[in-house]
Write an enzyme that holds these catalytic residues in place. Structure first.
Site, mmCIF file in Angstrom:
data_model
loop_
_atom_site.group_PDB
_atom_site.id
_atom_site.type_symbol
_atom_site.label_atom_id
_atom_site.label_comp_id
_atom_site.label_asym_id
_atom_site.label_seq_id
_atom_site.Cartn_x
_atom_site.Cartn_y
_atom_site.Cartn_z
ATOM 1 N N ARG A 161 4.251 1.318 -6.151
ATOM 2 C CA ARG A 161 3.897 0.173 -7.000
ATOM 3 C C ARG A 161 4.995 -0.112 -8.010
ATOM 4 O O ARG A 161 5.344 -1.279 -8.258
ATOM 5 C CB ARG A 161 2.568 0.447 -7.714
ATOM 6 C CG ARG A 161 1.369 0.342 -6.758
ATOM 7 C CD ARG A 161 0.164 1.072 -7.331
ATOM 8 N NE ARG A 161 -1.046 0.857 -6.525
ATOM 9 C CZ ARG A 161 -1.332 1.516 -5.397
ATOM 10 N NH1 ARG A 161 -0.493 2.413 -4.914
ATOM 11 N NH2 ARG A 161 -2.462 1.273 -4.736
ATOM 12 N N LYS A 216 -5.722 6.791 9.523
ATOM 13 C CA LYS A 216 -4.658 7.235 8.616
ATOM 14 C C LYS A 216 -3.410 7.536 9.459
ATOM 15 O O LYS A 216 -3.293 7.070 10.580
ATOM 16 C CB LYS A 216 -5.126 8.445 7.809
ATOM 17 C CG LYS A 216 -6.228 8.108 6.821
ATOM 18 C CD LYS A 216 -5.736 7.165 5.739
ATOM 19 C CE LYS A 216 -6.823 6.762 4.772
ATOM 20 N NZ LYS A 216 -6.375 5.722 3.846
ATOM 21 N N LYS A 235 3.077 9.285 -5.136
ATOM 22 C CA LYS A 235 3.505 8.353 -4.089
ATOM 23 C C LYS A 235 2.962 6.949 -4.363
ATOM 24 O O LYS A 235 3.697 5.967 -4.280
ATOM 25 C CB LYS A 235 3.032 8.868 -2.715
ATOM 26 C CG LYS A 235 3.454 7.983 -1.548
ATOM 27 C CD LYS A 235 3.514 8.769 -0.262
ATOM 28 C CE LYS A 235 2.159 8.959 0.399
ATOM 29 N NZ LYS A 235 1.619 7.702 0.987
ATOM 30 N N ARG A 265 -7.180 11.489 11.752
ATOM 31 C CA ARG A 265 -7.397 12.760 11.046
ATOM 32 C C ARG A 265 -8.761 13.373 11.357
ATOM 33 O O ARG A 265 -8.909 14.590 11.297
ATOM 34 C CB ARG A 265 -7.243 12.569 9.532
ATOM 35 C CG ARG A 265 -5.807 12.427 9.114
ATOM 36 C CD ARG A 265 -5.608 12.407 7.613
ATOM 37 N NE ARG A 265 -4.189 12.225 7.329
ATOM 38 C CZ ARG A 265 -3.691 11.710 6.216
ATOM 39 N NH1 ARG A 265 -4.495 11.343 5.253
ATOM 40 N NH2 ARG A 265 -2.392 11.587 6.052
ATOM 41 N N ASP A 322 -7.210 11.207 0.801
ATOM 42 C CA ASP A 322 -6.038 11.875 1.383
ATOM 43 C C ASP A 322 -6.156 13.400 1.342
ATOM 44 O O ASP A 322 -5.322 14.101 1.923
ATOM 45 C CB ASP A 322 -4.765 11.443 0.642
ATOM 46 C CG ASP A 322 -4.440 9.969 0.889
ATOM 47 O OD1 ASP A 322 -4.886 9.415 1.914
ATOM 48 O OD2 ASP A 322 -3.743 9.375 0.046
HETATM 49 C C1 S3P Z 1 -2.966 4.339 -1.008
HETATM 50 C C2 S3P Z 1 -4.261 4.094 -0.662
HETATM 51 C C3 S3P Z 1 -4.999 4.876 0.347
HETATM 52 C C4 S3P Z 1 -4.302 6.172 0.690
HETATM 53 C C5 S3P Z 1 -2.825 6.008 0.852
HETATM 54 C C6 S3P Z 1 -2.196 5.431 -0.403
HETATM 55 C C7 S3P Z 1 -2.344 3.506 -2.046
HETATM 56 O O1 S3P Z 1 -5.146 4.091 1.510
HETATM 57 O O2 S3P Z 1 -4.852 6.754 1.847
HETATM 58 O O3 S3P Z 1 -2.217 7.264 1.119
HETATM 59 O O4 S3P Z 1 -1.298 3.895 -2.592
HETATM 60 O O5 S3P Z 1 -2.898 2.441 -2.353
HETATM 61 P P1 S3P Z 1 -6.397 3.081 1.650
HETATM 62 O O6 S3P Z 1 -6.369 2.234 0.446
HETATM 63 O O7 S3P Z 1 -6.171 2.270 2.876
HETATM 64 O O8 S3P Z 1 -7.597 3.969 1.741
#
Ligand code: S3P
Length: 424
Positions: free
Chosen positions: A19, A336, A14, A340, A309
């Protein structure tokens, strides 16, 4: 009894799909992404980019083509940008749009879960760069962004967040200015790796990074590996259901993402990572997990960003382990897709397990008693998947309040779960 090893091909990562889509949109020329995640969150990002004037082919099948508009070519949207459930999409776009050439205005919002999540962690550093936002609901969404000329900053966020870091890096990329970011503990570094492989100068190390401006980025081809966060669910199902050995093929094994595997190894599972190759700066390998009985462990706060996560799944594993597992420094879980931390404690109690939250520490007492009861997912995909896995423990009876949310990040989750740990 001999159980042959199972092989699971996971959905695309994901974080990398978000990105890759966004950087392809900002590149010059047509990019091709192979094996992207095609879940709800990824389709949301693709739809948002289309609203900003980028041509993105349908997010079906194994290939998506993106007609990049260049670093400063995004078109002002005519109506509100709905970011659905995706924190990554909204925070990345806040960064990119903050540096859009004025006059440019966009209003961003999301579903009920996303609207309550904090945005100031992103808008605060962007404001220091000169960005202009109108917050319509305090720290949450909707937010209106007005494109501005941005300036260089040196910034240290309070939280280790790849979304905050990436929003600032993307703003600097679009605005053509230098930024330096220092992180208290290193968060996932996918944005840095992808930018480097596209020729953007990034100096520094895991804890501090400086981006220097470029005129443009060129279109690219990239293959997306399997998502290590999604991998945690079938891996845990195999461990909990006592299913011999599971092979997870072509999974991202970036060290900033694989804390889950380190923790289950400490708890007694056997984990092997083999055949590691490099896909556009990202290490990708095959992960083999062998089941065993579990013992408790401590997850210190420095380890949390590498498994942020995966804590719902790890807490469920801990509830079946021998001893009490401690997760330190996990207050980020409160912001989140759901709270959670609160929800995990309530759900573990609802199925007859003992756990406690004190300050930012979660402790889970393990027992071999089969879990039984009804849990609330709050439409949080990872909460739903963690407790769906728990339901497959021999003798368990765990009822979920809904089963639609896994579609946010893991299409085909229940089919994979049926294969790894069939019902009854
Ligand atoms: C992500 C960063 C994380 C993660 C999210 C995806 C990312 O969040 O929890 O599911 O793709 O950069 P945080 O950077 O806010 O911790």
């Amino acid at each position: 009894m001999y159980i042959p090893p199972m092989e699971i091909a996971l959905p695309g990562d994901k974080s990398l799909t978000h990105r890759a889509l966004l950087l392809a949109a900002l590149a010059s020329g047509t990019s091709v992404i192979e094996d992207p995640l095609t879940s709800l969150d990824a389709r949301t990002m693709a739809a948002l980019l289309r609203r900003l004037g980028v041509s993105v082919s349908p997010m079906r099948g194994r290939t998506v083509r993106i007609g990049g508009v260049g670093l400063r070519g995004l078109r002002q949207p005519t109506t509100t940008l709905h970011c659905g459930n995706s924190g990554t999409a909204v925070r990345f776009l806040l960064g990119v749009l903050a540096g859009a050439a004025p006059p440019f205005t966009a209003r961003l919002t999301g579903d009920a879960s996303l609207r309550r999540r904090p945005m100031r962690r992103v808008t605060a550093p962007l404001r220091l760069m000169g960005a202009s936002f109108v917050e319509l609901a305090g720290d949450g969404l909707p937010v209106v962004v007005h494109g501005r000329r941005l300036q260089s900053i040196v910034y240290q966020p309070d939280v280790a967040s790849a979304q905050v870091k990436s929003a600032v890096l993307l703003a600097a990329l679009v605005a053509g200015v230098e930024v330096t970011l220092r992180e208290p503990v290193a968060s996932r570094d996918h944005t840095e790796r992808m930018l480097r492989s596209l020729g953007v100068p990034l100096a520094g190390n895991a804890q501090a990074v400086t981006l220097s401006p470029v005129e443009s980025i060129q279109a690219f081809s990239m293959r997306i590996p399997g998502d290590p966060s999604s991998a945690a669910f079938p891996a845990a199902a195999a461990v909990l259901a006592g299913r011999g050995e599971i092979h997870l093929t072509q999974v991202g094994v970036n060290p900033t993402r694989i804390g889950f595997f380190a923790v289950i190894e400490r708890m007694g599972a056997q984990v092997d990572i083999a055949n590691v190759t490099d896909w556009m700066g990202e290490p990708v390998g095959d992960v083999v997990v062998r089941a065993s009985s579990l013992t408790a462990t401590t997850v210190p706060r420095e380890e949390v960003p590498s498994l942020i996560d995966e804590i719902p799944m790890l807490a469920v594993l801990a509830s079946m382990a021998e001893g009490t597992t401690t997760f330190e420094g996990v207050s980020e879980l409160r912001v989140k897709e759901s709270d959670r931390l609160g929800l995990l404690a309530a759900n573990l109690a609802a199925v007859g397990k003992r756990c406690a939250v004190e300050g930012d520490t979660l402790t889970v007492e393990g027992s071999d008693r089969a879990p039984a009861g009804a849990v609330e997912t709050a439409f949080d995909h990872r909460m739903a998947m963690a407790f769906a896995v728990m339901d497959r423990i021999p003798g368990a009876s765990v009822r979920l309040s809904e089963t639609a949310s896994p579609e946010v990040s893991y299409p085909g989750f229940f089919a994979d779960l049926d294969e790894v740990a069939p019902l009854g």
